[in-house]
Structure formats: structure tokens, C-alpha cells
Design a protein around this motif. Structure first.
Motif, PDB file in Angstrom:
ATOM      1  N   LYS A 104       2.207  -2.030  12.157  1.00  0.00           N
ATOM      2  CA  LYS A 104       0.793  -2.026  11.761  1.00  0.00           C
ATOM      3  C   LYS A 104      -0.147  -1.829  12.933  1.00  0.00           C
ATOM      4  O   LYS A 104      -1.329  -1.558  12.752  1.00  0.00           O
ATOM      5  CB  LYS A 104       0.420  -3.394  11.141  1.00  0.00           C
ATOM      6  CG  LYS A 104       0.844  -3.598   9.726  1.00  0.00           C
ATOM      7  CD  LYS A 104       0.201  -4.880   9.163  1.00  0.00           C
ATOM      8  CE  LYS A 104      -1.303  -4.906   9.300  1.00  0.00           C
ATOM      9  NZ  LYS A 104      -2.051  -5.239   8.111  1.00  0.00           N
ATOM     10  N   ARG A 143      -0.845  -4.444  14.734  1.00  0.00           N
ATOM     11  CA  ARG A 143      -1.638  -5.656  14.509  1.00  0.00           C
ATOM     12  C   ARG A 143      -1.581  -6.555  15.737  1.00  0.00           C
ATOM     13  O   ARG A 143      -0.519  -6.766  16.314  1.00  0.00           O
ATOM     14  CB  ARG A 143      -1.060  -6.394  13.299  1.00  0.00           C
ATOM     15  CG  ARG A 143      -1.774  -7.702  12.916  1.00  0.00           C
ATOM     16  CD  ARG A 143      -1.030  -8.311  11.734  1.00  0.00           C
ATOM     17  NE  ARG A 143      -1.540  -9.589  11.273  1.00  0.00           N
ATOM     18  CZ  ARG A 143      -2.245  -9.746  10.146  1.00  0.00           C
ATOM     19  NH1 ARG A 143      -2.572  -8.706   9.417  1.00  0.00           N
ATOM     20  NH2 ARG A 143      -2.612 -10.945   9.755  1.00  0.00           N
ATOM     21  N   SER A 150      -1.215  -7.385   4.765  1.00  0.00           N
ATOM     22  CA  SER A 150      -1.505  -6.197   3.967  1.00  0.00           C
ATOM     23  C   SER A 150      -0.848  -4.973   4.621  1.00  0.00           C
ATOM     24  O   SER A 150      -0.746  -4.897   5.850  1.00  0.00           O
ATOM     25  CB  SER A 150      -3.017  -6.018   3.850  1.00  0.00           C
ATOM     26  OG  SER A 150      -3.628  -6.144   5.123  1.00  0.00           O
ATOM     27  N   ASN A 187      -1.467  -1.991   5.526  1.00  0.00           N
ATOM     28  CA  ASN A 187      -2.300  -0.925   6.083  1.00  0.00           C
ATOM     29  C   ASN A 187      -2.136  -0.905   7.596  1.00  0.00           C
ATOM     30  O   ASN A 187      -1.679  -1.893   8.174  1.00  0.00           O
ATOM     31  CB  ASN A 187      -3.772  -1.195   5.750  1.00  0.00           C
ATOM     32  CG  ASN A 187      -4.175  -2.618   6.136  1.00  0.00           C
ATOM     33  OD1 ASN A 187      -3.823  -3.569   5.425  1.00  0.00           O
ATOM     34  ND2 ASN A 187      -4.869  -2.771   7.252  1.00  0.00           N
ATOM     35  N   SER A 225      -7.442  -2.312   3.143  1.00  0.00           N
ATOM     36  CA  SER A 225      -6.164  -2.727   2.568  1.00  0.00           C
ATOM     37  C   SER A 225      -5.741  -1.740   1.478  1.00  0.00           C
ATOM     38  O   SER A 225      -6.574  -1.217   0.756  1.00  0.00           O
ATOM     39  CB  SER A 225      -6.284  -4.130   1.979  1.00  0.00           C
ATOM     40  OG  SER A 225      -6.509  -5.059   3.009  1.00  0.00           O
TER      41      SER A 225
HETATM   42 MG    MG Z   1      -5.008  -7.402   6.199  1.00  0.00          MG
END
Ligand code: MG
Ligand code: TXA
Length: 363
Positions: free
Chosen positions: A62, A64, A149, A151, A157
């Protein structure tokens, strides 16, 4: 990386067919792979929550930041003891009333949950999703599944299978192509380790819904611009941003639609391609003004009198404007009450600029 696709779109209510097709992705999860799957809120990107390496692969796929913790998903209440160390009475009441369903509950974590799931915190968010694909997948995988999520970090999302393919094809082991998500915004996140419990992220289950079950709850993030001190680690990051800057217009319905029309004229006059986010109640007005102009695309987010319809569509619309490719998005705002508060929480984060009635009059 080759991503395997598991298409269950024709079988979303056929339990025996789902059980057959989902064996393989469940096996991938159990063996340490990462798989995207539909839930009733938004699509999630899952990994075995007990495997540190697998969970770290989620953050990688991701992009992230590793200090933003994940939600652990379970299929059955019997799995809860392996995830948390304590289930306070408020959590028990919320579980009885709302699980399976779109609410994540933060409790003290079980030491067996690796630090990378919770970003080093001693608490963990848990939820039991409600749709059959998720329920069957989690049951077959047999382990708690950590899933943010599905994405790319910072993007809206995903609420449809094609959104997940767009962001994650080639970056994950598997994607389950299932139904479009019913709710459309992520779960309510409720922290019950404090008294009174605090909503860290508003969702379709609102403060009013919770107060009816557990009494007073607080909300960590009020709507005032620039006033928020981040409480959930996720709050401090850019979220949901479409490629084009979005300007949100607040005020009464009439003044908002006139200000959007004025701004649209100016932007079109400057040679820009624009997107307008309208509602069923106002869309005709924009179509009358700009429907013939090929540089203007108008999408309705749903019905103001049914805010669930707007929650259902909001992320899809932001992604649609990315695909169409516009220079600026002009959107109506919603009254920040009940579900409207949860929708505005996302729109505020997606917006580059917010114009209130006072600002708009100077246009
Ligand atoms: Mg999220
Ligand atoms: O509906 C949903 O919740 C979806 C589906 C896939 O279940 N998941 C989701 O995950 O939205 P994610 O990672 O995008 O958002 C999780 C949010 C973040 O804002 C994170 O900071 C917060 O929950 N969170 C998770 N664990 C936490 C904890 N222990 N303490 C405080 N906040 C936490």
C-alpha cells in the motif's frame, strides 16, 4: 508479482459456490500471502494477523506509513480471545448490538498480536464484517486477518472490485472480485479503553446509535478546520485525495449551487476541465447550465434526504473523476450531523479548499 483474481460476482449470495471458490485465497492467507477482499464497508487488503512478515507486506504493497495501525478482522466471536486481552462491558454491549457490522472496537491487545499490526501500541482495533464473501473467507482462513482498506495509501478507499484492481494488481497475491460495498465508507472506530468511550473515526454507525446502547460517547475529531489534534494515528495523514484539487462549498443548498455555478463559469472560461459533485436535488440545475459543455462533467452523489446513498457513492465519485481526468472538482458539502458528519469527515480530508458562505460571496 502475479496477482491471482478470484471472481465471485455471480455468486455473492451462493454460500456453497463461495465456499468452493474462496478455498484458494483463504489458503493463500493461511500460508502468509496478502489478499484483497470485499467487506460491507470498503474493500480490505488482508494478511494473517499473527504473522509479522505477512503484515509487513501489507504496508509495502500500500505504501502505508508503518506507524498507522491496522484493523484485525474475525469471522467468529470465539477468535476474539486470541486478539484482545480484555473485553470491557461497553465492548460487550457494542458487540451484541452491532456485530457482525461496520464498527471496529479498540481494546487492549493480546500479546500474541505482533507490534507491526498495532504500530507498537498496546491496543488493537477489531471488527467482524457482515458480508458473506468476507465471512466465508475469514472462516476458511482460520486466522484473524489484519486488513487496512485496499487502496494505495492516500487514495480514496475502494468500494468496487475495479478500484482494487486499479490500485493493487501486480502488488498483492490475490484479489477477490465481489460485490460493490454497500456502506461505502469505512467502519466507525470506537475506543472503549477510555471512559467514556471515544469515536476515533465516524462511520455509518453514529454517536447517536452508540449512545442508545452504551450511554455517553465522545468524538475525537470535530469538524472545525485546522483544529484537530490527531488521536487515531491515521488522522495525521493525507487521505482520500483525488488527483485534481477539490473545492468544497458549504452553506444553504441555494447559495451553494449558485456559488458552484459561478465558480464553474470562471474555471471553464479559463479553459479548465471541471467536475461537479451534485445531489439528486440539485443536479438538474447544473445540467441546465453546463450539460452541453464537454469540459464539464456532472455526477450526482445521491439523495440529500438519504445520506446512506451519498456515503455509498462518495469514494466512487472521487475515483471516477480521477479516471475522467479533470483539472478541478467543485463539490457541495453536507450538513455535518449523523451520517452527514461521517461523510464530511472524508470530504474535508479529500478537499484542497473549503469555501463557506462568507468566502463564497467574495467570488
Ligand atoms: Mg484506509
Ligand atoms: O471499514 C473498515 O474499517 C475497513 C475494512 C477493510 O474493514 N478498514 C479500514 O482500515 O478502513 P484502515 O487501515 O484504512 O483504517 C484503520 C483506522 C486508521 O485510522 C487507524 O489509525 C485506526 O483505524 N486504528 C487502528 N488501530 C488503532 C488503535 N489501536 N488505536 C487507534 N487507532 C487505530
Amino acid at each position: 508479482m502475479k496477482t491471482e483474481l478470484f471472481d465471485v460476482r455471480n455468486y455473492t449470495d451462493n454460500e456453497s459456490k463461495l465456499t468452493e471458490i474462496l478455498q484458494t485465497p483463504a489458503g493463500i492467507l493461511a500460508k502468509g500471502g496478502i489478499v484483497a477482499f470485499p467487506t460491507e464497508t470498503v474493500y480490505g487488503l488482508g494478511a494473517n494477523a499473527l504473522s509479522e512478515i505477512s503484515v509487513k507486506n501489507i504496508y509495502k504493497a500500500k505504501g502505508r506509513p508503518s506507524d498507522n495501525p491496522l484493523i484485525v478482522h474475525i469471522a467468529d466471536i470465539s477468535q476474539l480471545d486470541a486478539v484482545v486481552s480484555e473485553i470491557p462491558p461497553a465492548a460487550q454491549a457494542v458487540i451484541r448490538r452491532f456485530w457482525p457490522g461496520p464498527i471496529s472496537i479498540i481494546m487492549k491487545k493480546n500479546p500474541g498480536i505482533p507490534d507491526c499490526v498495532t504500530a507498537g501500541m498496546d491496543t488493537v482495533a477489531v471488527r467482524m464484517p457482515e458480508n458473506p464473501e468476507a465471512e466465508i473467507l475469514l472462516r476458511l482462513a482460520g486466522c484473524p486477518v489484519a486488513a487496512p482498506s485496499a487502496n494505495l495509501s492516500g487514495k480514496p478507499s475502494p468500494t468496487k472490485p475495479e478500484h482494487v484492481i486499479h490500485d493493487l494488481d501486480g502488488r498483492v497475491d490475490g484479489i477477490i472480485l465481489g460485490r460493490n460495498c454497500d456502506v461505502g465508507i469505512e467502519s466507525t472506530v470506537l475506543d472503549v479503553t477510555v471512559n467514556p468511550p471515544v469515536i476515533l473515526r465516524p462511520g455509518i454507525i453514529t454517536a447517536e446509535d452508540l449512545e442508545a446502547v452504551i450511554g455517553e460517547v465522545r468524538i475525537a475529531l470535530r469538524k472545525e478546520k485546522n483544529s484537530s489534534v490527531p488521536k487515531a494515528p491515521g488522522m495525521k495523514y493525507t487521505h482520500y485525495a483525488p488527483d485534481a484539487p477539490m473545492i468544497l462549498f458549504e452553506g444553504t443548498s441555494d447559495s451553494v449551487s449558485s456559488q458552484i455555478c459561478k465558480t464553474a463559469e470562471a474555471e471553464l472560461g479559463a479553459g479548465k476541465k471541471i467536475g461537479i459533485i451534485a445531489t439528486e436535488e440539485t443536479v438538474e440545475k447544473y445540467i441546465r447550465a453546463f450539460g452541453e459543455n464537454p469540459s464539464c462533467r456532472i455526477l450526482s452523489a445521491g439523495t440529500r434526504s438519504n445520506l446512506k446513498s451519498i456515503a455509498h457513492n462518495v469514494f466512487d465519485i472521487l475515483r471516477t473523476f480521477d479516471i475522467i481526468g479533470v483539472d478541478v472538482i467543485l463539490s457541495e458539502a453536507f450538513e455535518a450531523e449523523g451520517i452527514g458528519f461521517s461523510i464530511m469527515n472524508r470530504m474535508d480530508k479529500a478537499a484542497a479548499e473549503i469555501k463557506t458562505k462568507g468566502d463564497s460571496e467574495e467570488l
